[in-house]
Design a protein around this motif. Structure first.
Motif, PDB file in Angstrom:
ATOM      1  N   MET A  64     -79.705 -46.874   2.648  1.00 15.64           N
ATOM      2  CA  MET A  64     -79.639 -47.597   1.383  1.00 15.64           C
ATOM      3  C   MET A  64     -78.274 -48.258   1.236  1.00 15.64           C
ATOM      4  O   MET A  64     -77.249 -47.612   1.420  1.00 15.64           O
ATOM      5  CB  MET A  64     -79.881 -46.659   0.197  1.00 15.64           C
ATOM      6  N   THR A  65     -78.261 -49.552   0.932  1.00 12.09           N
ATOM      7  CA  THR A  65     -77.034 -50.282   0.656  1.00 12.09           C
ATOM      8  C   THR A  65     -77.024 -50.690  -0.810  1.00 12.09           C
ATOM      9  O   THR A  65     -78.006 -51.248  -1.312  1.00 12.09           O
ATOM     10  CB  THR A  65     -76.916 -51.531   1.550  1.00 12.09           C
ATOM     11  N   VAL A  66     -75.918 -50.408  -1.492  1.00 14.09           N
ATOM     12  CA  VAL A  66     -75.816 -50.609  -2.937  1.00 14.09           C
ATOM     13  C   VAL A  66     -74.614 -51.492  -3.228  1.00 14.09           C
ATOM     14  O   VAL A  66     -73.520 -51.270  -2.689  1.00 14.09           O
ATOM     15  CB  VAL A  66     -75.656 -49.262  -3.675  1.00 14.09           C
ATOM     16  N   MET A  67     -74.795 -52.502  -4.091  1.00 19.46           N
ATOM     17  CA  MET A  67     -73.668 -53.279  -4.585  1.00 19.46           C
ATOM     18  C   MET A  67     -73.254 -52.733  -5.943  1.00 19.46           C
ATOM     19  O   MET A  67     -74.115 -52.486  -6.804  1.00 19.46           O
ATOM     20  CB  MET A  67     -74.010 -54.758  -4.721  1.00 19.46           C
ATOM     21  N   ILE A  68     -71.941 -52.538  -6.124  1.00 21.60           N
ATOM     22  CA  ILE A  68     -71.414 -52.035  -7.390  1.00 21.60           C
ATOM     23  C   ILE A  68     -70.518 -53.097  -7.987  1.00 21.60           C
ATOM     24  O   ILE A  68     -69.432 -53.372  -7.468  1.00 21.60           O
ATOM     25  CB  ILE A  68     -70.628 -50.723  -7.209  1.00 21.60           C
ATOM     26  N   THR A  69     -70.962 -53.734  -9.078  1.00 20.50           N
ATOM     27  CA  THR A  69     -70.085 -54.670  -9.774  1.00 20.50           C
ATOM     28  C   THR A  69     -69.059 -53.858 -10.563  1.00 20.50           C
ATOM     29  O   THR A  69     -69.401 -52.867 -11.209  1.00 20.50           O
ATOM     30  CB  THR A  69     -70.858 -55.591 -10.721  1.00 20.50           C
ATOM     31  N   GLY A  70     -67.797 -54.272 -10.499  1.00 19.54           N
ATOM     32  CA  GLY A  70     -66.755 -53.463 -11.120  1.00 19.54           C
ATOM     33  C   GLY A  70     -66.499 -52.180 -10.360  1.00 19.54           C
ATOM     34  O   GLY A  70     -65.990 -51.205 -10.925  1.00 19.54           O
ATOM     35  N   GLY A  71     -66.799 -52.179  -9.071  1.00 15.13           N
ATOM     36  CA  GLY A  71     -66.735 -50.955  -8.279  1.00 15.13           C
ATOM     37  C   GLY A  71     -65.350 -50.439  -7.990  1.00 15.13           C
ATOM     38  O   GLY A  71     -65.190 -49.303  -7.531  1.00 15.13           O
ATOM     39  N   ALA A  72     -64.307 -51.240  -8.259  1.00 12.65           N
ATOM     40  CA  ALA A  72     -62.935 -50.776  -8.040  1.00 12.65           C
ATOM     41  C   ALA A  72     -62.329 -50.153  -9.288  1.00 12.65           C
ATOM     42  O   ALA A  72     -61.181 -49.704  -9.260  1.00 12.65           O
ATOM     43  CB  ALA A  72     -62.054 -51.929  -7.557  1.00 12.65           C
ATOM     44  N   GLY A  73     -63.070 -50.122 -10.379  1.00 12.08           N
ATOM     45  CA  GLY A  73     -62.563 -49.566 -11.623  1.00 12.08           C
ATOM     46  C   GLY A  73     -62.605 -48.051 -11.652  1.00 12.08           C
ATOM     47  O   GLY A  73     -62.960 -47.386 -10.672  1.00 12.08           O
ATOM     48  N   PHE A  74     -62.254 -47.503 -12.792  1.00  8.89           N
ATOM     49  CA  PHE A  74     -62.194 -46.043 -12.971  1.00  8.89           C
ATOM     50  C   PHE A  74     -63.532 -45.384 -12.631  1.00  8.89           C
ATOM     51  O   PHE A  74     -63.614 -44.507 -11.758  1.00  8.89           O
ATOM     52  CB  PHE A  74     -61.774 -45.742 -14.408  1.00  8.89           C
ATOM     53  N   ILE A  75     -64.581 -45.806 -13.303  1.00  8.45           N
ATOM     54  CA  ILE A  75     -65.887 -45.205 -13.062  1.00  8.45           C
ATOM     55  C   ILE A  75     -66.435 -45.650 -11.711  1.00  8.45           C
ATOM     56  O   ILE A  75     -66.961 -44.844 -10.930  1.00  8.45           O
ATOM     57  CB  ILE A  75     -66.859 -45.572 -14.203  1.00  8.45           C
ATOM     58  N   GLY A  76     -66.293 -46.932 -11.393  1.00  6.03           N
ATOM     59  CA  GLY A  76     -66.837 -47.459 -10.150  1.00  6.03           C
ATOM     60  C   GLY A  76     -66.286 -46.775  -8.919  1.00  6.03           C
ATOM     61  O   GLY A  76     -67.025 -46.495  -7.959  1.00  6.03           O
ATOM     62  N   SER A  77     -64.985 -46.488  -8.902  1.00  8.50           N
ATOM     63  CA  SER A  77     -64.391 -45.845  -7.729  1.00  8.50           C
ATOM     64  C   SER A  77     -64.972 -44.457  -7.503  1.00  8.50           C
ATOM     65  O   SER A  77     -65.207 -44.047  -6.350  1.00  8.50           O
ATOM     66  CB  SER A  77     -62.870 -45.770  -7.880  1.00  8.50           C
ATOM     67  N   HIS A  78     -65.228 -43.728  -8.578  1.00  7.87           N
ATOM     68  CA  HIS A  78     -65.820 -42.401  -8.440  1.00  7.87           C
ATOM     69  C   HIS A  78     -67.278 -42.483  -7.994  1.00  7.87           C
ATOM     70  O   HIS A  78     -67.755 -41.634  -7.230  1.00  7.87           O
ATOM     71  CB  HIS A  78     -65.685 -41.628  -9.749  1.00  7.87           C
ATOM     72  N   ILE A  79     -68.001 -43.508  -8.454  1.00  4.80           N
ATOM     73  CA  ILE A  79     -69.368 -43.705  -7.981  1.00  4.80           C
ATOM     74  C   ILE A  79     -69.365 -44.042  -6.495  1.00  4.80           C
ATOM     75  O   ILE A  79     -70.207 -43.540  -5.726  1.00  4.80           O
ATOM     76  CB  ILE A  79     -70.070 -44.801  -8.797  1.00  4.80           C
ATOM     77  N   CYS A  80     -68.424 -44.885  -6.058  1.00  2.37           N
ATOM     78  CA  CYS A  80     -68.310 -45.195  -4.626  1.00  2.37           C
ATOM     79  C   CYS A  80     -68.182 -43.917  -3.806  1.00  2.37           C
ATOM     80  O   CYS A  80     -68.863 -43.738  -2.783  1.00  2.37           O
ATOM     81  CB  CYS A  80     -67.104 -46.085  -4.367  1.00  2.37           C
ATOM     82  N   VAL A  81     -67.311 -43.016  -4.246  1.00  2.00           N
ATOM     83  CA  VAL A  81     -67.103 -41.762  -3.518  1.00  2.00           C
ATOM     84  C   VAL A  81     -68.387 -40.962  -3.444  1.00  2.00           C
ATOM     85  O   VAL A  81     -68.785 -40.482  -2.364  1.00  2.00           O
ATOM     86  CB  VAL A  81     -65.978 -40.944  -4.177  1.00  2.00           C
ATOM     87  N   GLU A  82     -69.072 -40.809  -4.571  1.00  2.00           N
ATOM     88  CA  GLU A  82     -70.305 -40.020  -4.588  1.00  2.00           C
ATOM     89  C   GLU A  82     -71.376 -40.642  -3.701  1.00  2.00           C
ATOM     90  O   GLU A  82     -72.088 -39.937  -2.974  1.00  2.00           O
ATOM     91  CB  GLU A  82     -70.829 -39.872  -6.015  1.00  2.00           C
ATOM     92  N   LEU A  83     -71.506 -41.962  -3.726  1.00  2.00           N
ATOM     93  CA  LEU A  83     -72.521 -42.634  -2.922  1.00  2.00           C
ATOM     94  C   LEU A  83     -72.207 -42.535  -1.433  1.00  2.00           C
ATOM     95  O   LEU A  83     -73.098 -42.262  -0.615  1.00  2.00           O
ATOM     96  CB  LEU A  83     -72.640 -44.099  -3.329  1.00  2.00           C
ATOM     97  N   ILE A  84     -70.958 -42.772  -1.058  1.00  2.00           N
ATOM     98  CA  ILE A  84     -70.585 -42.687   0.356  1.00  2.00           C
ATOM     99  C   ILE A  84     -70.803 -41.268   0.870  1.00  2.00           C
ATOM    100  O   ILE A  84     -71.344 -41.060   1.967  1.00  2.00           O
ATOM    101  CB  ILE A  84     -69.128 -43.144   0.552  1.00  2.00           C
ATOM    102  N   GLN A  85     -70.416 -40.285   0.077  1.00  2.00           N
ATOM    103  CA  GLN A  85     -70.608 -38.901   0.502  1.00  2.00           C
ATOM    104  C   GLN A  85     -72.081 -38.507   0.548  1.00  2.00           C
ATOM    105  O   GLN A  85     -72.441 -37.563   1.242  1.00  2.00           O
ATOM    106  CB  GLN A  85     -69.821 -37.967  -0.412  1.00  2.00           C
ATOM    107  N   ALA A  86     -72.924 -39.264  -0.175  1.00  2.00           N
ATOM    108  CA  ALA A  86     -74.373 -39.035  -0.120  1.00  2.00           C
ATOM    109  C   ALA A  86     -75.039 -39.857   0.993  1.00  2.00           C
ATOM    110  O   ALA A  86     -76.267 -39.865   1.091  1.00  2.00           O
ATOM    111  CB  ALA A  86     -75.005 -39.371  -1.463  1.00  2.00           C
ATOM    112  N   GLY A  87     -74.239 -40.559   1.797  1.00  2.00           N
ATOM    113  CA  GLY A  87     -74.779 -41.288   2.937  1.00  2.00           C
ATOM    114  C   GLY A  87     -75.210 -42.700   2.654  1.00  2.00           C
ATOM    115  O   GLY A  87     -75.876 -43.328   3.488  1.00  2.00           O
TER     116      GLY A  87
END
Length: 337
Positions: free
Chosen positions: A1-24
């Motif tokens: 699964m590939t996901v685009m995160i708008t605002g992904g470098a922000g406070f919430i977005g950065s933490h979502i990036c971590v959770e998604l990457i760690q979930a594969g």
């Protein structure tokens, strides 16, 4: 699964990036960096071992969105990009409608044109307005008290309408309560560019000595100590909620879900909790109420648990501990790179 995160470098977005990457999952960050720092991407790599791909762009730029969405076979978009200050929305309403409503429309149009069908939208508990009853459930009336809240409600409504148009979208709307804390590593956290509008980073900067005193806006609310009560949720719990939402988004046209703890904490209670974990005195002074603020709100988490299998697991002490860990390790935010 590939996901685009708008605002992904922000406070919430950065933490979502971590959770998604760690979930594969594969992650592409789409961000204009107006209220975030490029160093965030390096910090995500240090935590996960993987740096997400980055596309610099504005969410109102439909051609840039189409280009970014066409570059990969995206399974979904998580839409976080937007302006978020209740107080600023009162004085800069046009800018808020342009970014939060027009930006969401442009993104939905770009998704329709590129065949991306699933979106998880970052909304807000401010869509409820003054509560008739607490805790707030998803079927509570919607009467936002501020321009910011009204932009979030309009964005919800346009996504709900587009979900049933042609071509359709599948939409999960996540109504955030008050995200705070940071990743336990202290590598990523909340780092506003200017004087913070949110309470926790303001407390953190007072504790570290970057600001002299905490202004507490209003001490005459009908609450236990006269200060405003909010439902604070750990940002890592919130990020986990987005992973759960992605797993669910294809199952129905539109789902609206609160992400909160179900517990209210006053401003002074949060100050006391932060003092306890940091060992620092937090000087504060009472100031007049801010336009657009509400006395008290906190969530019912029943729908999140029943539909997404999600509930908040970290308490106020955890939130303050992790926020203080971030602030100690990064006294000047991402400038300490």
């Amino acid at each position: 699964m590939t996901v685009m995160i708008t605002g992904g470098a922000g406070f919430i977005g950065s933490h979502i990036c971590v959770e998604l990457i760690q979930a594969g999952r594969n992650v592409v960050v789409y961000d204009n960096f107006c209220n975030s720092h490029p160093e965030v991407i390096n910090r995500i790599r240090r935590i996960t071992g993987t740096a997400p791909e980055v596309v610099k762009g504005d969410v109102r730029d439909v051609e840039a969105l189409i280009s970014a969405l066409s570059a990969h076979r995206f399974s979904a978009v998580i839409h976080l990009a937007g302006l978020k200050s209740v107080a600023d929305s009162v004085t800069s309403s046009a800018e808020y409608y342009d970014c939060n409503v027009v930006g969401t429309l442009r993104l939905a149009q770009a998704m329709q044109q590129t065949g991306v069908r699933n979106i998880v939208f970052s909304s807000s508990a401010t869509v409820y307005g003054e509560p008739d009853v607490l805790p707030l459930r998803e079927d509570h009336k919607l009467a936002p008290f501020s321009p910011y809240g009204r932009t979030k409600l309009q964005a919800e409504e346009l996504l709900s309408d587009i979900a049933h148009s042609l071509p359709p979208l599948n939409v999960v709307i996540l109504r955030y309560f008050n995200p705070v804390g940071s990743h336990e590593s202290g590598l990523i956290g909340e780092d506003p560019n200017d004087v913070p509008n949110n309470l926790m980073p303001y407390i953190s900067r007072v504790a570290i000595g970057r600001l002299p005193v905490l202004n507490v806006f209003g001490n005459d609310y009908p609450t236990s100590d006269g200060t405003g009560i909010r439902d604070y949720v750990h940002v890592v719990d919130l990020a986990a909620g987005h992973v759960a939402a992605l797993d669910h988004v294809h199952k129905q046209k539109v789902l609206k879900v609160n992400l909160g703890t179900g517990r209210g904490t006053s401003v002074l209670e949060l100050v006391d909790a932060y003092t306890a974990v940091s060992g620092r005195t937090i000087p504060f002074a009472f100031a007049p109420r801010r336009a657009g603020d509400i006395a008290s709100y906190y969530a019912s988490g029943d729908v999140a648990e029943e539909t997404l299998g999600w509930r908040a697991r970290r308490d106020i002490s955890d939130m303050c501990r992790d926020a203080w860990n971030w602030q100690q390790k990064n006294p000047n935010g991402y400038l300490d790179q």
